[in-house]
Enzyme design. Sequence first.
Site, PDB file in Angstrom:
ATOM      1  N   VAL A  91       0.879  -1.174   0.000  1.00  0.00           N
ATOM      2  CA  VAL A  91       0.000   0.000   0.000  1.00  0.00           C
ATOM      3  C   VAL A  91       0.916   1.223   0.000  1.00  0.00           C
ATOM      4  O   VAL A  91       2.122   1.082   0.132  1.00  0.00           O
ATOM      5  CB  VAL A  91      -0.942   0.036   1.230  1.00  0.00           C
ATOM      6  CG1 VAL A  91      -2.141  -0.853   1.046  1.00  0.00           C
ATOM      7  CG2 VAL A  91      -0.188  -0.313   2.501  1.00  0.00           C
ATOM      8  N   VAL A 149      16.381 -13.608   5.163  1.00  0.00           N
ATOM      9  CA  VAL A 149      17.425 -13.459   6.184  1.00  0.00           C
ATOM     10  C   VAL A 149      16.960 -14.196   7.432  1.00  0.00           C
ATOM     11  O   VAL A 149      15.870 -13.922   7.955  1.00  0.00           O
ATOM     12  CB  VAL A 149      17.677 -11.961   6.491  1.00  0.00           C
ATOM     13  CG1 VAL A 149      18.618 -11.803   7.685  1.00  0.00           C
ATOM     14  CG2 VAL A 149      18.230 -11.247   5.269  1.00  0.00           C
ATOM     15  N   LYS A 173      -1.681  14.624  -8.665  1.00  0.00           N
ATOM     16  CA  LYS A 173      -2.359  14.967  -7.403  1.00  0.00           C
ATOM     17  C   LYS A 173      -2.063  16.421  -7.055  1.00  0.00           C
ATOM     18  O   LYS A 173      -0.897  16.811  -6.977  1.00  0.00           O
ATOM     19  CB  LYS A 173      -1.834  14.026  -6.306  1.00  0.00           C
ATOM     20  CG  LYS A 173      -2.361  14.366  -4.924  1.00  0.00           C
ATOM     21  CD  LYS A 173      -1.797  13.441  -3.869  1.00  0.00           C
ATOM     22  CE  LYS A 173      -2.164  13.905  -2.483  1.00  0.00           C
ATOM     23  NZ  LYS A 173      -1.427  13.197  -1.430  1.00  0.00           N
ATOM     24  N   ILE A 210       6.166   7.927   2.363  1.00  0.00           N
ATOM     25  CA  ILE A 210       7.202   7.826   1.319  1.00  0.00           C
ATOM     26  C   ILE A 210       8.100   9.069   1.401  1.00  0.00           C
ATOM     27  O   ILE A 210       9.322   8.992   1.232  1.00  0.00           O
ATOM     28  CB  ILE A 210       6.552   7.652  -0.070  1.00  0.00           C
ATOM     29  CG1 ILE A 210       5.874   6.277  -0.127  1.00  0.00           C
ATOM     30  CG2 ILE A 210       7.569   7.816  -1.193  1.00  0.00           C
ATOM     31  CD1 ILE A 210       5.029   6.022  -1.360  1.00  0.00           C
ATOM     32  N   THR A 269       2.465  10.958   3.967  1.00  0.00           N
ATOM     33  CA  THR A 269       3.816  11.397   4.340  1.00  0.00           C
ATOM     34  C   THR A 269       4.869  10.292   4.429  1.00  0.00           C
ATOM     35  O   THR A 269       6.051  10.590   4.575  1.00  0.00           O
ATOM     36  CB  THR A 269       3.764  12.104   5.706  1.00  0.00           C
ATOM     37  OG1 THR A 269       2.912  11.357   6.579  1.00  0.00           O
ATOM     38  CG2 THR A 269       3.224  13.505   5.571  1.00  0.00           C
TER      39      THR A 269
HETATM   40  C1  LIG Z   1      -2.610   1.256   5.313  1.00  0.00           C
HETATM   41  C2  LIG Z   1      -1.415   1.985   4.814  1.00  0.00           C
HETATM   42  C3  LIG Z   1      -1.577   2.983   3.849  1.00  0.00           C
HETATM   43  C4  LIG Z   1      -0.468   3.710   3.404  1.00  0.00           C
HETATM   44  N1  LIG Z   1      -0.639   4.727   2.506  1.00  0.00           N
HETATM   45  C5  LIG Z   1       0.417   5.506   2.169  1.00  0.00           C
HETATM   46  C6  LIG Z   1       0.283   6.603   1.297  1.00  0.00           C
HETATM   47  O1  LIG Z   1      -0.786   6.881   0.767  1.00  0.00           O
HETATM   48  N2  LIG Z   1       1.388   7.349   1.028  1.00  0.00           N
HETATM   49  C7  LIG Z   1       2.602   7.066   1.581  1.00  0.00           C
HETATM   50  O2  LIG Z   1       3.556   7.805   1.352  1.00  0.00           O
HETATM   51  N3  LIG Z   1       2.770   5.991   2.353  1.00  0.00           N
HETATM   52  C8  LIG Z   1       1.720   5.212   2.677  1.00  0.00           C
HETATM   53  N4  LIG Z   1       1.901   4.120   3.470  1.00  0.00           N
HETATM   54  C9  LIG Z   1       3.253   3.735   3.873  1.00  0.00           C
HETATM   55  C10 LIG Z   1       3.942   2.974   2.728  1.00  0.00           C
HETATM   56  O3  LIG Z   1       3.212   1.817   2.445  1.00  0.00           O
HETATM   57  C11 LIG Z   1       5.358   2.607   3.133  1.00  0.00           C
HETATM   58  O4  LIG Z   1       6.048   3.736   3.553  1.00  0.00           O
HETATM   59  C12 LIG Z   1       6.114   2.035   1.958  1.00  0.00           C
HETATM   60  O5  LIG Z   1       5.406   1.031   1.322  1.00  0.00           O
HETATM   61  C13 LIG Z   1       7.442   1.520   2.405  1.00  0.00           C
HETATM   62  O6  LIG Z   1       7.340   0.260   2.998  1.00  0.00           O
HETATM   63  P1  LIG Z   1       8.694  -0.489   3.354  1.00  0.00           P
HETATM   64  O7  LIG Z   1       9.505  -0.611   2.133  1.00  0.00           O
HETATM   65  O8  LIG Z   1       9.291   0.174   4.535  1.00  0.00           O
HETATM   66  O9  LIG Z   1       8.182  -1.923   3.859  1.00  0.00           O
HETATM   67  P2  LIG Z   1       7.626  -3.200   3.043  1.00  0.00           P
HETATM   68  O10 LIG Z   1       6.905  -2.831   1.827  1.00  0.00           O
HETATM   69  O11 LIG Z   1       6.899  -4.029   4.056  1.00  0.00           O
HETATM   70  O12 LIG Z   1       8.929  -3.969   2.596  1.00  0.00           O
HETATM   71  C14 LIG Z   1       9.655  -4.780   3.478  1.00  0.00           C
HETATM   72  C15 LIG Z   1      10.648  -5.594   2.696  1.00  0.00           C
HETATM   73  O13 LIG Z   1      11.475  -6.302   3.598  1.00  0.00           O
HETATM   74  C16 LIG Z   1      11.591  -7.644   3.160  1.00  0.00           C
HETATM   75  N5  LIG Z   1      11.897  -8.492   4.308  1.00  0.00           N
HETATM   76  C17 LIG Z   1      11.365  -8.444   5.549  1.00  0.00           C
HETATM   77  N6  LIG Z   1      11.910  -9.406   6.323  1.00  0.00           N
HETATM   78  C18 LIG Z   1      12.822 -10.043   5.556  1.00  0.00           C
HETATM   79  C19 LIG Z   1      13.702 -11.126   5.777  1.00  0.00           C
HETATM   80  N7  LIG Z   1      13.766 -11.785   6.939  1.00  0.00           N
HETATM   81  N8  LIG Z   1      14.499 -11.514   4.748  1.00  0.00           N
HETATM   82  C20 LIG Z   1      14.450 -10.896   3.531  1.00  0.00           C
HETATM   83  N9  LIG Z   1      13.631  -9.874   3.289  1.00  0.00           N
HETATM   84  C21 LIG Z   1      12.819  -9.460   4.278  1.00  0.00           C
HETATM   85  C22 LIG Z   1      10.240  -7.934   2.526  1.00  0.00           C
HETATM   86  O14 LIG Z   1      10.283  -9.049   1.675  1.00  0.00           O
HETATM   87  C23 LIG Z   1      10.010  -6.636   1.770  1.00  0.00           C
HETATM   88  O15 LIG Z   1      10.706  -6.669   0.544  1.00  0.00           O
HETATM   89  C24 LIG Z   1       0.814   3.381   3.910  1.00  0.00           C
HETATM   90  C25 LIG Z   1       0.967   2.335   4.827  1.00  0.00           C
HETATM   91  C26 LIG Z   1      -0.129   1.639   5.285  1.00  0.00           C
HETATM   92  C27 LIG Z   1       0.074   0.532   6.285  1.00  0.00           C
END
Ligand SMILES: Cc1cc2nc3c(=O)[nH]c(=O)nc-3n(C[C@H](O)[C@H](O)[C@H](O)COP(=O)(O)OP(=O)(O)OC[C@H]3O[C@@H](n4cnc5c(N)ncnc54)[C@H](O)[C@@H]3O)c2cc1C
Length: 506
Positions: A49, A186, A80, A348, A346
Amino acid sequence: MTTSAPKTRVVVLGGGTAGWMSACSLAKLLGPLVSVTLVESEDIGIVGVGEATLPHIRGFVERLGIDEAAFMQATHATYKLGIDFQDFGRIGESYVHPFGTFGEEVAGVPFHHYWLELQRQGMTEPIGHYSLAVTAALANKFRPPTTDGSLNSTYGYAYQFDATLFGPFLREHGQTLGVERVEGKVVEVRQDPESGDVTALVLESGRELEGDLFIDCSGFRSLLLGDTLGEEWEDWSPWLPCDRAAAMPCEHVSEEISPFTTAAAMPAGWRWRIPLQHRIGNGYVFSSAFVSEDEACEAIRSAAEGERVAEPRVLRFRAGRRKASWQKNVIAVGLSSGFLEPLESTSIYLSQMAITYLIELFPIGGQIDPRDRDEFNRLVDMEYDRVRDFLILHFHATTRDDSEFWNHVRTMAVPDTLAEKMELWRQAGRIEKYSDGLFYDASWIAVYIGQGVLPERHDPRTRLPDPAQVARAMGGLRGRIASEVAAMPGHREFLTANARRLAPLS
Ligand SMILES: Cc1cc2nc3c(=O)[nH]c(=O)nc-3n(C[C@H](O)[C@H](O)[C@H](O)COP(=O)(O)OP(=O)(O)OC[C@H]3O[C@@H](n4cnc5c(N)ncnc54)[C@H](O)[C@@H]3O)c2cc1C
């Protein structure tokens, strides 16, 4: 740029938006100074998401050398111009928080003071009529802004895109920049017994990834900063009680594509509506203390327009952040460093800023200067704290008393930093000045006025010019905005005319 220092070996854990944003930026902007390896696990997957962004993302796309049209096509993106907030201050009222300004400063006095003065005199025109971004958004119009200082340069834009496509798009780009991608889970983290620094990540296959610096982008798991280093979590749920979201995509119901995100207040939280090229993203962000998951799923099914593309998917989270995002040789970026609900899109942005600060303070050669680490943590904390206060304002500045949730947020004590800002506004219509971080004057003005928080006094200098002259000038501005908007193409029309931005129909 010198290449005599040995390459710093950077290992990025996680291939979500944060992981690929980090890997691409480090590879592109530090080039020969680093080697970047990213490990991700398809079994675990990404949060999937995160569809609405802030205008800063444009700089990010540009700095990576990515073509905007190609990026928009690949991620099914739309433009947007802001966020339409519905029913927050009072049921039945709405306002747009635009990526742009309201009116123009006159004789050193900010525009909103003139608007307040005319309100005192009985004018009822909404302040949004003096914003090109608001007027264009509500008319479903879009044209990129100019940079010539004219009325057309008083707004910016961001994108709404498919979060499941952004990571893969960056992955492809990252690999062209020389990022090594490793698929695997990992299962163990090796640390130096003396310093506690992370030395290697061990994969299920037995392979070890050694590095000098580890970027923790493992999402809510926070495998390195949280689990391994035990960095403390600062809990903000007393102020931001929403802890779940039920996300559900739908088909478009109309030919029009709104160039804005909608945030509509609900009995136990709020609901997003994010129009993409091929579908609409919807979600109910709610507090499980006030509504059950089943009830929230039912509520989003009934509220969303258009045929469902999938059933609601519930995501769980907590508002807050790690006390420090950089500890030892681990830097958390994205959900592993903290989470604030997406009310102002916020998250991203916060990843982008963390990456920007990391690059500015990067330990060339791998030697970490504790002063750089402290400065990084100070800057990241500042960004989070600013966003936190702004989000709390949306809930607290309400007259709603129609549900337990709204009674709770309306009457709760807020952080001192926010209480002080609100007091400054209430007394004199002034906004605390920031030199960096989010959000600036126009954003606070949009929410205060939009949610019916009007100051007791405003700048007395607004009474110096002849009132008829002020009213004429305001009328002139409104007219110029209306004719600019009338000349703009519709949002869908602009996307279609620039067909390279459109994703092929599947
Ligand atoms: C309901 C909701 C709505 C949102 N809407 C917005 C929005 O409109 N605008 C905005 O800016 N942000 C929004 N966000 C936030 C946004 O989704 C995140 O900031 C963005 O997706 C970044 O996520 P991430 O990469 O930190 O984590 P994730 O997408 O969860 O990625 C985690 C990564 O770590 C890997 N990983 C984890 N553990 C291991 C392991 N043991 N070994 C190997 N790999 C592993 C996974 O495979 C994955 O690739 C929203 C979040 C939520 C929950």
